[in-house]
Scaffold this active site. Structure first.
Site, PDB file in Angstrom:
ATOM      1  N   GLY A   1       0.816  -1.215   0.000  1.00 30.37           N
ATOM      2  CA  GLY A   1       0.000   0.000   0.000  1.00 30.37           C
ATOM      3  C   GLY A   1       0.846   1.259   0.000  1.00 30.37           C
ATOM      4  O   GLY A   1       0.542   2.227  -0.701  1.00 30.37           O
ATOM      5  N   CYS A   2       1.912   1.253   0.769  1.00 23.90           N
ATOM      6  CA  CYS A   2       2.787   2.427   0.840  1.00 23.90           C
ATOM      7  C   CYS A   2       3.520   2.634  -0.486  1.00 23.90           C
ATOM      8  O   CYS A   2       3.751   3.766  -0.909  1.00 23.90           O
ATOM      9  CB  CYS A   2       3.773   2.282   1.996  1.00 23.90           C
TER      10      CYS A   2
END
Length: 155
Positions: free
Chosen positions: A45-46
């Protein structure tokens, strides 16, 4: 966790980038800043969130917007992440989560029923005068850039 809202003064910060340089909020006076907080460098996600910011940098900068990412990762981890993604904007280390606390993004989370404290993925658009133009708490990785561009009126 006190949440910031539109019109609030953005809390100042002075954090190390991966190269040992201290970056401050004051350095961005006179320009807008997309400031985003992410939980951990290198996670899926990052990575998606940071790639989206990277890919929008030309459009953002053409419209007077700089970008900065902050996480509790060490400067060495930030450097590895930045190098891997070939970033042109700084990633800052907030290991003691002082800045995350000030922005209201350090909070209780749960994973597989286990509770812990960490970064709640969030983003802020800060105006030239240092005031919050928009705040997005619990923002999804793919929404950071579209939400900022929407506030800026950029397609």
């Amino acid at each position: 966790m006190n949440k910031l809202k539109t019109g609030d003064q953005a809390p100042g910060f002075a954090l190390a980038d991966p190269f040992g340089k201290t970056i401050t909020l004051d350095e961005f006076k006179g320009r807008k800043l997309l400031l985003y907080f992410y939980p951990k460098a290198g996670t899926s996600g990052c990575t998606r969130q940071t790639e989206a910011v990277r890919d929008a940098m030309i459009k953002l900068q053409e419209n007077g917007v700089d970008a900065v990412g902050i996480s509790p990762d060490s400067p060495a981890a930030q450097k590895k992440f930045s190098d891997k993604l070939q970033l042109t904007f700084p990633l800052l280390s907030d290991a003691d989560h002082t800045v995350a606390d000030a922005y209201g993004v350090w909070g209780e989370k749960a994973l597989y029923g286990k509770k812990y404290f960490g970064i709640v993925r969030s983003a802020f658009l800060i105006g030239e005068d240092g005031r919050i133009l928009a705040a997005w708490y619990k923002v999804s990785p793919g929404d950071t850039v579209p939400k900022a561009l929407g506030i800026l009126g950029i397609a």
